[in-house]
Motif scaffolding. Structure first.
Motif, short mmCIF file in Angstrom:
data_model
loop_
_atom_site.label_atom_id
_atom_site.label_comp_id
_atom_site.label_asym_id
_atom_site.label_seq_id
_atom_site.Cartn_x
_atom_site.Cartn_y
_atom_site.Cartn_z
N GLY A 1 0.83 -1.20 0.00
CA GLY A 1 0.00 0.00 0.00
C GLY A 1 0.87 1.24 0.00
N SER A 2 0.37 2.30 0.62
CA SER A 2 1.07 3.58 0.57
C SER A 2 2.16 3.72 1.63
N ASN A 3 2.54 2.60 2.24
CA ASN A 3 3.68 2.64 3.16
C ASN A 3 5.00 2.58 2.40
N ALA A 4 4.93 2.15 1.13
CA ALA A 4 6.13 2.11 0.30
C ALA A 4 6.44 3.52 -0.17
N GLY A 5 7.60 3.70 -0.78
CA GLY A 5 7.93 5.03 -1.28
C GLY A 5 9.08 5.00 -2.25
N HIS A 6 8.95 5.73 -3.34
CA HIS A 6 10.05 5.85 -4.28
C HIS A 6 9.95 7.19 -5.00
N THR A 7 11.11 7.76 -5.27
CA THR A 7 11.19 9.05 -5.95
C THR A 7 11.73 8.83 -7.35
N ILE A 8 11.07 9.43 -8.33
CA ILE A 8 11.45 9.28 -9.73
C ILE A 8 11.69 10.66 -10.33
N VAL A 9 12.74 10.78 -11.11
CA VAL A 9 13.02 12.04 -11.80
C VAL A 9 12.94 11.79 -13.31
N VAL A 10 12.02 12.48 -13.97
CA VAL A 10 11.83 12.35 -15.42
C VAL A 10 11.87 13.74 -16.03
N ASP A 11 12.75 13.92 -17.00
CA ASP A 11 12.91 15.23 -17.66
C ASP A 11 13.14 16.35 -16.65
N GLY A 12 13.91 16.04 -15.62
CA GLY A 12 14.24 17.05 -14.63
C GLY A 12 13.16 17.29 -13.59
N GLN A 13 12.02 16.61 -13.72
CA GLN A 13 10.91 16.79 -12.78
C GLN A 13 10.87 15.64 -11.78
N LYS A 14 10.82 15.96 -10.51
CA LYS A 14 10.81 14.94 -9.46
C LYS A 14 9.39 14.57 -9.06
N TYR A 15 9.14 13.26 -8.95
CA TYR A 15 7.84 12.75 -8.52
C TYR A 15 8.04 11.82 -7.32
N ALA A 16 7.21 11.98 -6.31
CA ALA A 16 7.27 11.11 -5.13
C ALA A 16 6.02 10.25 -5.09
N PHE A 17 6.20 8.94 -5.26
CA PHE A 17 5.08 8.01 -5.27
C PHE A 17 5.15 7.07 -4.07
N HIS A 18 3.98 6.77 -3.53
CA HIS A 18 3.87 5.78 -2.45
C HIS A 18 2.94 4.65 -2.85
N GLN B 1 0.19 15.43 -8.73
CA GLN B 1 1.52 15.76 -9.24
C GLN B 1 1.55 15.64 -10.76
N LEU B 2 0.87 14.61 -11.27
CA LEU B 2 0.83 14.40 -12.72
C LEU B 2 0.00 15.49 -13.40
#
Length: 227
Positions: free
Chosen positions: A55-72, A104-105
């Protein structure tokens, strides 16, 4: 290391289907193995990115085209235009968190229309589950017992309600009138099991009703087994 693994994943076609390729990413420890990073590397070249548990206890940060996204909660493939994304029946879904991540999207113009789907059998994480997490940890702390150290996202209690068969499923949202009856019973059962006294039932129902409209409009609820 990750690039070598990624290349190897593409080099061996699956022998169970014509020209089909499958890659399963599993963590062999207790988290923080880099699963999200590897899935991000692979998903841009896959048609489907499916999350099958957690569920949303996980976490990962992704950077695409210089834009940072934080997903859980959202699968990493949501950032890639040709990739469809599924939250499977083993996932516990806190809809409020999911739409916070989708914001964010929206902000960055990432189109996820017809690319995000939720299994009708996935368990709904209620704010009741989160409160149950908090109450349980506080009781342990006051009693001088060792706390679990949970992220307080309601993951444990939501799986508990699934196992005890009084939890709600995403598919229950399809029929709102029936959902209201199921929700009332869920709250009664959860308060008994988790000993939660203070809970804003009306507030959560109002949130869920608004989010349901967006989910239904987007055609997000599917039978993920057939998918």
């Amino acid at each position: 290391m990750l690039s070598r693994i990624a290349k190897r994943a593409f080099s061996t076609p699956c022998k169970t289907g014509a020209n089909s390729k499958f890659c399963v990413i599993l963590g062999s420890q207790w988290g923080d193995e880099g699963k999200g990073k590897l899935v991000d590397i692979l998903s841009k070249d896959y048609d489907v990115c499916a999350r099958f548990n957690g569920g949303s206890n996980a976490g990962h940060t992704i950077v695409v085209d210089g834009q940072k996204y934080a997903f859980h909660l959202l699968p990493c493939g949501i950032l890639y235009p040709k990739c469809k994304n599924i939250l499977g029946n083993g996932v516990v879904v806190h809809l409020q968190t999911m739409f916070e991540e989708l914001a964010q999207l929206d902000k960055n113009g990432v189109n996820y229309s017809n690319r995000l789907f939720i299994s009708d059998r996935a368990t709904l994480v209620s704010n009741m589950h989160r409160e149950a997490d908090r109450v349980s940890e506080n009781k342990k702390a006051k009693a001088g017992e060792k706390i679990i150290g949970t992220t307080l996202q309601g993951i444990g209690p939501s799986y508990g309600s699934k196992v005890l068969r009084f939890g709600l499923r995403v598919g229950d949202l399809i029929d709102w009138d029936l959902f209201l009856k199921k929700y009332d019973k869920f709250v009664t059962d959860a308060q008994y099991v988790y000993r939660v006294e203070n809970f804003d039932k009306a507030g959560e129902l109002d949130e869920l009703k608004q989010l349901r409209e967006r989910i239904m409009k987007g055609g997000m609820i599917v039978d993920s087994i057939e998918f």
